[in-house]
Design a protein around this motif. Structure first.
Motif, short mmCIF file in Angstrom:
data_model
loop_
_atom_site.label_atom_id
_atom_site.label_comp_id
_atom_site.label_asym_id
_atom_site.label_seq_id
_atom_site.Cartn_x
_atom_site.Cartn_y
_atom_site.Cartn_z
N UNK A 1 10.09 -0.25 0.11
CA UNK A 1 11.02 0.44 -0.97
C UNK A 1 11.63 -0.56 -1.91
N UNK A 2 12.05 0.18 -2.92
CA UNK A 2 12.96 -0.33 -4.04
C UNK A 2 14.05 0.03 -4.41
N UNK A 3 15.17 -0.32 -4.12
CA UNK A 3 16.51 0.45 -4.87
C UNK A 3 16.52 0.09 -6.23
N UNK A 4 16.27 1.26 -7.08
CA UNK A 4 16.24 1.09 -8.44
C UNK A 4 17.67 0.93 -9.15
N UNK B 1 11.10 12.06 4.42
CA UNK B 1 9.88 12.71 4.47
C UNK B 1 8.76 11.55 4.70
N UNK B 2 8.78 10.38 3.97
CA UNK B 2 8.08 9.42 4.15
C UNK B 2 8.50 8.70 5.69
N UNK B 3 9.61 8.54 5.91
CA UNK B 3 9.74 7.89 7.44
C UNK B 3 9.22 9.04 8.58
N UNK B 4 9.27 9.98 8.12
CA UNK B 4 8.69 11.07 9.12
C UNK B 4 7.34 10.87 9.47
N UNK B 5 6.72 10.18 8.63
CA UNK B 5 5.13 9.86 8.91
C UNK B 5 4.90 8.71 9.75
N UNK C 1 16.98 10.96 -0.69
CA UNK C 1 17.43 11.18 0.67
C UNK C 1 16.24 11.91 1.32
N UNK C 2 15.90 13.06 0.74
CA UNK C 2 14.82 14.01 0.90
C UNK C 2 13.22 13.13 1.13
N UNK D 1 0.84 -1.25 -0.07
CA UNK D 1 -0.08 0.13 0.16
C UNK D 1 0.75 1.37 0.14
N UNK D 2 2.17 1.16 0.60
CA UNK D 2 2.95 2.41 0.40
C UNK D 2 4.08 1.78 0.17
N UNK D 3 4.76 2.32 -1.15
CA UNK D 3 5.95 1.86 -1.82
C UNK D 3 6.86 2.99 -2.22
N UNK D 4 7.90 3.00 -1.98
CA UNK D 4 8.82 4.27 -2.42
C UNK D 4 9.99 3.72 -3.55
N UNK D 5 10.02 4.07 -4.75
CA UNK D 5 11.26 3.74 -5.50
C UNK D 5 12.03 4.71 -5.33
N UNK D 6 13.23 4.29 -5.12
CA UNK D 6 14.32 5.43 -4.69
C UNK D 6 15.84 4.86 -5.13
N UNK D 7 16.65 5.71 -4.97
CA UNK D 7 18.09 5.44 -5.34
C UNK D 7 18.59 5.14 -3.79
N UNK D 8 19.17 3.91 -3.93
CA UNK D 8 19.69 3.45 -2.38
C UNK D 8 18.55 3.02 -1.52
N UNK D 9 18.81 2.96 -0.19
CA UNK D 9 17.70 2.50 0.49
C UNK D 9 17.52 3.57 1.75
#
Ligand SMILES: N[C@@H](CCC(=O)N[C@@H](CS)C(=O)NCC(=O)O)C(=O)O
Ligand code: FES
Length: 110
Positions: free
Chosen positions: A50-53, A40-44, A35-36, A17-25
């Motif tokens: 997450x998936x490290x692209x 922000x998502x962790x702050x929630x 990173x930013x 239900x909540x997935x962040x595609x990002x560079x790194x972890x």
């Protein structure tokens, strides 16, 4: 049209239900935008996938087609693309990000 990477991405988006595609972890982001966004998502305060692209080049190549969004990070909530870093930060500052994420998070067992 069948493409196994696109099918795999769609499955990830459906199943998380909540997935962040990002560079790194989230703990070791490899780009300032990722990173930013992950901060922000962790702050929630909710668990999220997450998936490290960078370690998944097929996903990096194909995800932009799925959501018609060319860059990373990408936050998907309940199967829908929320946006990239700029949108995530803006929503975090307005308080809307937490609302959207809280609403999507599975209820923890009491
Ligand atoms: N303004 C963008 C910044 C993100 C961005 O420009 N990302 C670039 C550099 S990290 C990107 O993903 N490029 C495509 C790629 O690296 O595959 C946002 O709000 O997310
Ligand atoms: S990796 Fe260079 S700007 Fe993101």
């Amino acid at each position: 049209m069948s493409d196994s990477t696109i099918e795999a991405i769609k499955k990830q988006i459906e199943e998380n239900p909540i997935i962040l595609y990002m560079k790194g972890s989230p703990n070791q982001p490899q780009c300032g935008f990722s990173a930013k966004a992950s901060q922000a998502v962790m702050g929630c305060g909710q668990r999220f996938a997450y998936v490290d692209v960078l370690s998944n080049p097929d996903i990096r190549a194909k995800l932009p087609e799925v959501g018609n969004w060319p860059t990373f990070p990408q936050l998907w909530v309940k199967g829908e693309l929320i946006g990239g870093c700029d949108i995530i930060i803006e929503m975090h500052e307005s308080g809307e990000l937490k609302e959207v994420i809280d609403e999507a998070a599975p209820q923890e067992a009491q």
